[in-house]
Design a protein around this motif. Structure first.
Motif, mmCIF file in Angstrom:
data_model
loop_
_atom_site.group_PDB
_atom_site.id
_atom_site.type_symbol
_atom_site.label_atom_id
_atom_site.label_comp_id
_atom_site.label_asym_id
_atom_site.label_seq_id
_atom_site.Cartn_x
_atom_site.Cartn_y
_atom_site.Cartn_z
ATOM 1 N N ILE A 622 0.837 -1.207 0.000
ATOM 2 C CA ILE A 622 0.000 0.000 0.000
ATOM 3 C C ILE A 622 0.870 1.254 0.000
ATOM 4 C CG2 ILE A 622 -1.660 1.332 1.380
ATOM 5 C CD1 ILE A 622 -2.842 -1.370 2.262
ATOM 6 N N ASN A 623 1.955 1.214 0.778
ATOM 7 C CA ASN A 623 2.854 2.373 0.861
ATOM 8 C C ASN A 623 3.515 2.659 -0.492
ATOM 9 O OD1 ASN A 623 4.110 4.363 2.707
ATOM 10 N ND2 ASN A 623 5.998 3.317 2.117
ATOM 11 N N ASP A 624 3.951 1.604 -1.186
ATOM 12 C CA ASP A 624 4.572 1.780 -2.500
ATOM 13 C C ASP A 624 3.590 2.379 -3.502
ATOM 14 O OD1 ASP A 624 6.933 0.793 -1.570
ATOM 15 O OD2 ASP A 624 6.753 -1.187 -2.502
ATOM 16 N N PHE A 625 2.355 1.910 -3.452
ATOM 17 C CA PHE A 625 1.349 2.433 -4.384
ATOM 18 C C PHE A 625 1.008 3.886 -4.046
ATOM 19 C CE2 PHE A 625 -2.962 2.626 -6.332
ATOM 20 C CZ PHE A 625 -2.618 2.237 -7.620
ATOM 21 N N GLN A 626 0.916 4.151 -2.756
ATOM 22 C CA GLN A 626 0.593 5.514 -2.324
ATOM 23 C C GLN A 626 1.685 6.502 -2.732
ATOM 24 O OE1 GLN A 626 -0.409 5.608 1.818
ATOM 25 N NE2 GLN A 626 -1.445 7.556 1.691
ATOM 26 N N HIS A 627 2.935 6.055 -2.741
ATOM 27 C CA HIS A 627 4.058 6.924 -3.103
ATOM 28 C C HIS A 627 4.441 6.788 -4.576
ATOM 29 C CE1 HIS A 627 4.427 6.952 1.325
ATOM 30 N NE2 HIS A 627 4.903 8.174 1.132
ATOM 31 N N LYS A 628 3.502 6.228 -5.353
ATOM 32 C CA LYS A 628 3.602 6.184 -6.830
ATOM 33 C C LYS A 628 4.801 5.377 -7.324
ATOM 34 C CE LYS A 628 1.295 10.699 -7.097
ATOM 35 N NZ LYS A 628 1.099 10.826 -5.659
ATOM 36 N N LYS A 629 5.231 4.413 -6.518
ATOM 37 C CA LYS A 629 6.290 3.506 -6.968
ATOM 38 C C LYS A 629 5.714 2.381 -7.827
ATOM 39 C CE LYS A 629 9.173 4.309 -2.867
ATOM 40 N NZ LYS A 629 9.782 3.674 -1.661
ATOM 41 N N THR A 630 4.400 2.212 -7.774
ATOM 42 C CA THR A 630 3.709 1.150 -8.508
ATOM 43 C C THR A 630 2.743 1.778 -9.495
ATOM 44 O OG1 THR A 630 3.798 -0.182 -6.485
ATOM 45 C CG2 THR A 630 2.369 -0.979 -8.253
ATOM 46 N N ASP A 631 2.737 1.285 -10.728
ATOM 47 C CA ASP A 631 1.824 1.816 -11.743
ATOM 48 C C ASP A 631 0.446 1.171 -11.679
ATOM 49 O OD1 ASP A 631 3.774 3.509 -13.026
ATOM 50 O OD2 ASP A 631 4.703 1.690 -13.804
ATOM 51 N N VAL A 632 0.431 -0.158 -11.508
ATOM 52 C CA VAL A 632 -0.838 -0.896 -11.500
ATOM 53 C C VAL A 632 -0.901 -1.785 -10.268
ATOM 54 C CG1 VAL A 632 -2.333 -2.516 -12.755
ATOM 55 C CG2 VAL A 632 -0.856 -0.941 -14.025
ATOM 56 N N LEU A 633 -2.014 -1.705 -9.563
ATOM 57 C CA LEU A 633 -2.263 -2.565 -8.403
ATOM 58 C C LEU A 633 -3.394 -3.519 -8.746
ATOM 59 C CD1 LEU A 633 -1.572 -3.160 -5.412
ATOM 60 C CD2 LEU A 633 -3.377 -1.533 -4.779
ATOM 61 N N ILE A 634 -3.094 -4.814 -8.718
ATOM 62 C CA ILE A 634 -4.097 -5.851 -8.999
ATOM 63 C C ILE A 634 -4.508 -6.454 -7.672
ATOM 64 C CG2 ILE A 634 -4.554 -8.016 -10.212
ATOM 65 C CD1 ILE A 634 -2.091 -7.286 -11.998
ATOM 66 N N GLY A 635 -5.808 -6.576 -7.431
ATOM 67 C CA GLY A 635 -6.210 -7.100 -6.131
ATOM 68 C C GLY A 635 -7.559 -7.768 -6.108
ATOM 69 N N THR A 636 -7.795 -8.460 -5.006
ATOM 70 C CA THR A 636 -9.103 -9.049 -4.723
ATOM 71 C C THR A 636 -9.922 -8.017 -3.953
ATOM 72 O OG1 THR A 636 -8.142 -10.059 -2.752
ATOM 73 C CG2 THR A 636 -8.205 -11.405 -4.741
ATOM 74 N N GLN A 637 -10.839 -8.460 -3.112
ATOM 75 C CA GLN A 637 -11.712 -7.535 -2.376
ATOM 76 C C GLN A 637 -10.942 -6.521 -1.541
ATOM 77 O OE1 GLN A 637 -15.099 -9.117 -0.273
ATOM 78 N NE2 GLN A 637 -15.157 -10.929 -1.564
ATOM 79 N N MET A 638 -9.704 -6.842 -1.195
ATOM 80 C CA MET A 638 -8.902 -5.933 -0.367
ATOM 81 C C MET A 638 -8.804 -4.532 -0.974
ATOM 82 S SD MET A 638 -5.700 -8.216 0.908
ATOM 83 C CE MET A 638 -5.898 -9.656 1.953
#
Length: 826
Positions: A622-638
């Motif tokens: 979550i921290n990596d995505f929040q700080h824009k280190k990740t372009d795409v987040l794939i997930g289930t219900q979470m």
């Protein structure tokens, strides 16, 4: 004089205590108190008792009286553990209600409620017999080694004996030494909780004098590492004379040997100090924000509503700023000196919410969930009990914490099924249980959601709860645009690449070009959901459950998502030998792989059960995505549960049909909630987001209602269906699973038990029938459902049910049958 007489009488009074044991016992046991322990007895304390032949358990004192049990001779308790009660009387009343409402035992509630470190571990210890003389007996080599290790007064556990002798089977040695009266076995109890100790370094007082320091510098000129350690200490000790040894090592690079040498020379003094395992916020940070006009109106209405009704529903669209309203309410409760319980459905939610709440309330905030280890949970428990923590943010088990003066319970995302505990007992619903808990403390409850459960909305519409609506986003940003893509049409027109329609790929490319982020939702983890032989149709199934195995590429194995069984993947069909193995269905792993092929070079992460098994992995993702280190987040219900990211421009739902076509009376309601919630992750700041939903049934009414954000239409249609078929909220449901490893015996037993229930309860009894998954962990299952109309007393039904179970289990043929009860099984 009078007080002395009262004290003396208490010391000589014969006391009995009813205790709650951490076992599934239908009736609590009574024990006698030795006179010398009378003064220590108090409700809510832990005592050590013997139960059965040799076992000892930690139990909780529920009541104190002077009436001996009629049917057995009460044993004496062994010892009292606590100086003060660890479970307050209100919580014991709460335990009793949980056990009665959810038809479980108080022992099962105790197991769920207490951190396991509070439930002391029984361990057999080997001790040398005090009268044993080595010259009296001839000992084998192994026996001699054990006696030598014991010495005159040492105690060694069975596990340590096994390590000492280098063999697993040590009982022949133990038995032989017992026969020779060389050893004794002692059943002792050890507290699992140990405080965390950290080594701190302090300069000896002699060297605080500047002249002595100068002399020391000269002496250490020939020991540059030691001199470096000293200089680093002087730099770090400006704020605090005690410097953590680890900090000193990192700052000086001097090494452990240099610091040890300075301790030996009595320059440094080392001290082990107890420290908290929890993150500390030394300085409270207050961020002043202004509520919007809509938020202020909702806040004022909630305060007025609480004057009339204890339970309020805050119905606020996604990104409407409900958390800011929660903060303002918490401030008011804290000003009254009371505590707040903030319930969230998933651990995933705590990472972001903790950061937000801690900015306002600093170290008044404690976090409690299952990812903490036993020692951390004990620390939190104690800090809640002493009132040090004023706010607790946690998952469903937080309702069992020992609050001193609870003023408000906030249930965020109250519609979430994660608030329901399914296994093991107690199978409670934390949202519903929190309302009863609040009544015990005479506190308020705030239920918050953008997509309320039908029950809560029904209760609000019918005046049982108050309700406040917040129907605009905090920033004024409009709700996201929706596009529904027909997978059937896209497939027919050859406009599919793997699992992605061309329109979704084009939109993703556009978003990635703008350096914005994407969330993709697929409600299945793993790589391939079914591995099937294209020649004979063989499907690899779990050996313990009636389900097909899911292939996980990360492990290279086939996994069962019900019992955890796994096996190596297949290279050929075990039935016909064919290599024509087909992969059907797909999960988050497969989507990740296909996406890497379509968009090489982008950074992708997964947020599902497999990727978040370690303690800090979820926070890191979550921290990596929040700080824009990740372009795409794939997930289930979470990914749908309350996460807030400011750079997400696109949400993609890969296959909505798997949600809507589930055989459950709540399937449409939950589909609407999940799709609306995941849509709400897009465009939460200045720019309107976009949501693309792929589905074969593109014209399904739920998809239309999601696009139009029409909760009212969904509610009215679902309510009409529920009323027609007598489902909640127009009835109460109790699900009864009858289980056995013998399928024939199970069928006869379930039929017999259902007939027994029908004799007393009539047509409210449905079944028995096989559930969707009819075998789990080698147990076959048949299900009986009680559908109780509101005009029928649910307590009477529960009483009849429990009497029928007792009668059923008293029959010799059915004693091995397991019965599992789930009240409100949704």
């Amino acid at each position: 004089m009078e007080n002395e007489l009262e004290l003396d009488y208490r010391e000589q009074e014969t006391l009995f205590i009813e205790v709650i044991l951490p076992l599934a016992l239908q009736i609590n046991y009574t024990y006698r108190v030795p006179f010398e322990l009378n003064q220590q007895i108090e409700i809510g304390k832990r005592v050590i008792v013997q139960f059965g032949k040799n076992r000892m358990y930690t139990s909780i004192i529920k009541s104190v009286h002077n009436i001996a049990p009629e049917n057995y001779t009460a044993k004496y308790i062994i010892d009292v553990i606590d100086a003060v009660p660890i479970v307050p009387p209100i919580q014991l009343s709460f335990w009793k209600w949980i056990s009665k409402y959810y038809l479980c035992t108080e022992g099962e509630v105790m197991i769920a409620a207490l951190p396991s470190a509070f439930k002391l571990a029984s361990e057999t210890l080997v001790i040398r017999h005090p009268n044993f003389q080595l010259s009296d007996q001839v000992l084998s080599e192994k026996e001699q080694a054990l006696i030598n290790a014991l010495g005159s007064d040492k105690k060694i556990s069975i596990e340590e004996v096994s390590e000492l002798l280098g063999q697993k089977s040590i009982y022949p040695v133990i038995t032989s030494l017992l026969d020779k009266q060389a050893i004794l076995l002692s059943e002792e109890l050890h507290d699992k909780y140990k405080p965390l100790l950290k080594t701190y370094i302090k300069l000896e007082e002699f060297f605080l004098d500047i002249k002595n320091q100068e002399e020391l510098f000269k002496q250490l000129e020939r020991a540059p590492k030691q001199l470096d350690a000293l200089l680093s200490y002087l730099h770090l000790s400006k704020l605090n004379p005690f410097v953590a040894k680890q900090d000193l090592l990192e700052h000086s690079h001097a090494g452990d040997a240099a610091i040890s040498a300075l301790i030996k020379k009595e320059v440094f003094k080392a001290e082990r100090r107890k420290v908290s395992r929890l993150r500390a916020n030394d300085i409270e940070q207050f961020i002043n924000f202004e509520l919007s006009d809509a938020q202020q109106k909702a806040f004022d209405e909630l305060k007025k509503g609480f004057q009339k009704q204890e339970v309020q529903l805050l119905f606020g669209v996604t990104a409407s700023g409900k958390t800011q309203i929660y903060i303002k309410l918490i401030e008011e409760i804290l000003a009254q000196g009371k505590q707040v319980l903030f319930l969230v459905p998933e651990i995933a939610l705590t990472t972001q919410i903790v950061e937000r709440i801690s900015l306002f309330f600093g170290d008044k905030l404690g976090v409690y969930h299952s990812k903490f280890n036993d020692n951390e949970r004990v620390e939190i428990w104690n800090k809640v009990s002493t009132g040090e923590y004023k706010i607790i943010l946690g998952a469903r088990s937080s309702i069992f914490l020992p609050f001193t003066d609870l003023g408000l319970i906030i249930v965020d995302e109250e519609h979430e099924s994660s608030f329901k505990q399914y296994d093991p007992a107690p199978r409670y619903q934390a949202r519903d249980a929190s309302i009863f808990l609040a009544s015990l403390y005479k506190s308020k409850v705030l239920l918050g959601s953008a997509t309320p459960s039908l029950e809560s909305y029904y209760n609000a519409r019918n005046g049982k709860y108050g309700m406040v609506e917040l129907l605009e986003r905090y920033s004024g940003t409009p709700l996201p645009q929706h596009q529904i893509i027909s997978l059937a049409e896209a497939s027919q027109k050859k406009m599919m690449t793997a699992f992605f329609a061309q329109d979704l790929i084009d939109k993703m490319r556009e978003v990635l070009h703008k350096k914005q982020q994407i969330i993709l939702f697929q409600n299945r983890r793993g790589y391939t959901t079914i591995l099937i032989c294209g020649t004979c149709g063989f499907t690899s199934k779990c050996v313990q459950c009636d389900v097909s195995l899911t292939y996980h590429k990360s492990t290279g194995k086939l996994h069962c998502h019900y019992c955890g069984y796994h096996q190596n993947t297949l290279n050929a069909c075990p039935a016909c030998g064919s290599n024509n193995l087909l992969q059907k269905g797909f999960g988050t792993e497969r989507i990740e792989e296909e996406l890497e092929l379509i968009f090489p070079g982008i950074t992708i992460d997964r947020l599902d059960l497999d990727s978040t098994r370690t303690k800090n992995s979820m926070f890191q993702i979550i921290n990596d995505f929040q700080h824009k280190k990740t372009d795409v987040l794939i997930g289930t219900q979470m990914v749908a549960k309350g996460l807030d990211f400011d750079n997400v421009a696109l949400i993609g739902v890969i296959n909505a049909d798997t949600l809507m076509n589930f055989p459950d009376f709540r399937a449409f309601e939950r589909s609407f909630q999940l799709l609306t919630q995941v849509s709400g992750r897009a465009g939460r700041r200045d720019e309107q987001g976009e949501v693309i939903i792929q589905a074969y049934d593109a014209k399904h009414r739920i998809l239309k209602q999601v696009v139009e954000n029409d909760y009212e239409a969904m509610y009215n249609e679902e309510l009409a269906e529920r009323k027609a078929f007598n489902y909640p909220p127009f009835s109460r449901m109790i699900s009864i699973d009858v289980k056995s490893k013998d399928q024939v015996l199970l069928h006869n037993a379930a039929k017999h038990f259902a007939n027994q229930l029908k004799h007393h309860l009539g047509d409210i009894v449905l079944g028995p029938e096989q559930p969707l998954i009819s075998r789990i962990r080698s147990y076959y299952i048949e299900q009986i459902t009680l559908k109780v109309k509101r005009e029928i007393s649910i307590n009477t039904v529960k009483e009849i049910l429990m009497n029928c179970i007792k009668e059923f289990q008293s029959e010799k043929a059915f004693r091995a049958i397991k019965i599992q009860i789930d009240v409100d099984p949704y």
